[in-house]
Scaffold this active site. Structure first.
Site, PDB file in Angstrom:
ATOM      1  N   SER A  43       0.833  -1.198   0.000  1.00 12.55           N
ATOM      2  CA  SER A  43       0.000   0.000   0.000  1.00 12.55           C
ATOM      3  C   SER A  43       0.876   1.261   0.000  1.00 12.55           C
ATOM      4  O   SER A  43       1.846   1.344   0.758  1.00 12.55           O
ATOM      5  CB  SER A  43      -0.860  -0.035   1.267  1.00 12.55           C
ATOM      6  OG  SER A  43      -1.781   1.018   1.272  1.00 12.55           O
ATOM      7  N   HIS A  47       0.380   4.389   0.991  1.00 13.20           N
ATOM      8  CA  HIS A  47       0.421   5.399   2.062  1.00 13.20           C
ATOM      9  C   HIS A  47       1.294   5.001   3.244  1.00 13.20           C
ATOM     10  O   HIS A  47       1.525   5.800   4.140  1.00 13.20           O
ATOM     11  CB  HIS A  47      -0.999   5.775   2.522  1.00 13.20           C
ATOM     12  CG  HIS A  47      -1.696   4.783   3.397  1.00 13.20           C
ATOM     13  ND1 HIS A  47      -1.757   4.925   4.767  1.00 13.20           N
ATOM     14  CD2 HIS A  47      -2.377   3.639   3.114  1.00 13.20           C
ATOM     15  CE1 HIS A  47      -2.470   3.921   5.281  1.00 13.20           C
ATOM     16  NE2 HIS A  47      -2.850   3.134   4.297  1.00 13.20           N
ATOM     17  N   CYS A  96      -6.480   1.083  12.829  1.00  9.99           N
ATOM     18  CA  CYS A  96      -7.852   0.691  12.526  1.00  9.99           C
ATOM     19  C   CYS A  96      -8.632   0.334  13.773  1.00  9.99           C
ATOM     20  O   CYS A  96      -9.840   0.383  13.787  1.00  9.99           O
ATOM     21  CB  CYS A  96      -7.853  -0.508  11.579  1.00  9.99           C
ATOM     22  SG  CYS A  96      -6.854  -0.201  10.145  1.00  9.99           S
TER      23      CYS A  96
END
Ligand SMILES: Cc1ncc(COP(=O)(O)O)c(C=O)c1O
Length: 396
Positions: A200, A202, A326
């Site tokens: 990913s 980011h 998260c």
């Protein structure tokens, strides 16, 4: 008095855009064509996408056809589990670990609801999976093994190459979630022997909302998102051209900066760990002592709640997290810390400090001093484990 510079030590949650990435993305904004269009504007966009794909592929030793861009690391992981549904029913078992990111755990749980047998590997107190347990679970019915390369909360790096070999000996496919590893340590799909690998942008100073999935040539796959012919028919949807350009520029910058940065961050982490151990009685460190991401430090305090420490650090201008991004905001102990055997109270007294490319020695010193003040003087949330919110509900 001037407000001191704020300190960002939550790079495992996300990273700020590299200035070169911002520049490349700003330039790419001029290219507005749809990469699927056959006219000049479309061809310009297609060129940006395909050149970027080559750069991203090369970074992990893949060919450009083996890289599909996704909307996130979570999507890449979900796509792998979805692909399992194309496997013959006789070979549909999954093995994963108890410390995966929630997007893997939930994708696996969804397949379990559909009747797919899923086994979860335990980990030892350092976060390493038990290879003998893997050996005993592998069978001719095993279709997929998914083990993360490095853990987002405690930084432990798994022996993924060895795990992949064990899987292949039994004819199963191997997936690794390398979202936290790529950009921090060298990762090569051929050295690992991965069939699928997720990452990913980011997490490596690229933009949010763009990820990638490596699918080894010839490996079974079926699209999670059906639509046009984009991504070699593996993911419908007009490509995120600007995000893809940002991803490849971030990768280019990683190529140039990662090795030196890893040495520097490992040194900073050692210094911070030593300072915490010296100043805060009873502090304990979670994760593997050596096989660990260079900038990830997870620490438990006997006398304070993680949320309260995080909040107090935030007020002092220092950003860290409890558990993974998260799940922060939840008062449940982190599933990773529970899996390595921490009692709930100790797990709830933990914070994750993750260093990055702009971290300075001064940041390390200020953080150690702030922690000493916060943890040793205030006994924040000493009722750890009581289940009550210690910070007036602000952590919810
Ligand atoms: C190990 C791991 N896997 C997957 C993800 C999800 O990636 P994304 O935020 O791109 O969906 C994260 C993000 O925190 C992660 O740390």
């Amino acid at each position: 008095m001037d407000k001191p510079r704020s300190i960002y030590l939550d790079h495992n949650a996300t990273t700020p855009l590299h200035p070169e990435v911002k520049k490349a993305m700003t330039e790419a904004m001029e290219v507005f064509g749809n990469p699927s269009s056959f006219h000049e504007a479309g061809r310009q966009a297609r060129e940006l996408v395909e050149n970027s794909r080559r750069v991203v592929a090369d970074f992990i030793g893949a060919t450009h056809e083996e890289i599909m861009f996704t909307g996130s690391g979570s999507e890449a992981n979900n796509a792998v589990f979805n692909a399992l549904l194309s496997q013959p029913a006789a070979r549909r078992e999954i093995i994963t670990t108890s410390i995966e990111h929630p997007c893997v755990l939930r994708a696996a749980a969804h397949l379990a609801e559909l009747g797919v047998p899923v086994h979860y590997l335990d980990v030892d107190e350092t976060g390493k999976v038990y290879l003998d347990q893997l050996e005993s679970l592998l069978s001719d019915a095993t279709a997929l093994i998914s083990v993360m390369t490095a853990n987002n909360e405690i930084g432990t790096i798994q022996d993924v190459g060895r795990i992949a070999r064990m899987c292949h000996e039994r004819g199963a496919l191997f997936h690794t979630d390398a979202v936290q590893a790529i950009g921090k340590i060298p990762v090569n799909v051929n050295e690992i022997g991965a069939d699928y690998l997720s990452f990913s942008a980011h997490k490596l100073y690229g933009p949010k909302g763009i990820g990638a999935l490596y699918v080894r040539q010839g490996t079974p796959f079926q699209p999670l998102i059906r639509g046009g012919h984009q991504e070699h028919g593996r993911r419908g949807g007009t490509e995120n051209t600007i995000g893809i350009v940002g991803f490849s520029k971030a990768v280019e910058m990683r190529k140039a900066e990662m090795a030196e940065e890893a040495t520097r961050l490992a040194m900073f982490k050692r210094a911070l760990k030593e300072a915490i151990a010296r100043i805060i009685p009873g502090a304990t460190f979670n994760g593997h002592p050596t096989d660990s991401l260079p900038g990830t430090l997870n620490v438990s305090f006997a006398q304070a709640r993680g949320e309260a420490v995080q909040l107090a650090l935030d007020l002092a201008g220092i950003a860290v997290s409890t558990g993974s991004a998260c799940s922060s905001g939840s008062l449940d102990p982190s599933h990773v810390l529970v899996a390595i055997g921490l009692p709930a109270a100790q797990a709830l007294g933990s914070i994750r400090i993750s260093l990055g490319r702009t971290t300075t020695p001064d940041d390390i010193e200020r953080t150690a001093q702030a922690l000493a003040r916060i943890v040793t003087r205030t006994h924040l949330g000493a009722s750890a484990g009581s289940g009550d919110c210690c910070c007036g509900g602000q952590c919810g």
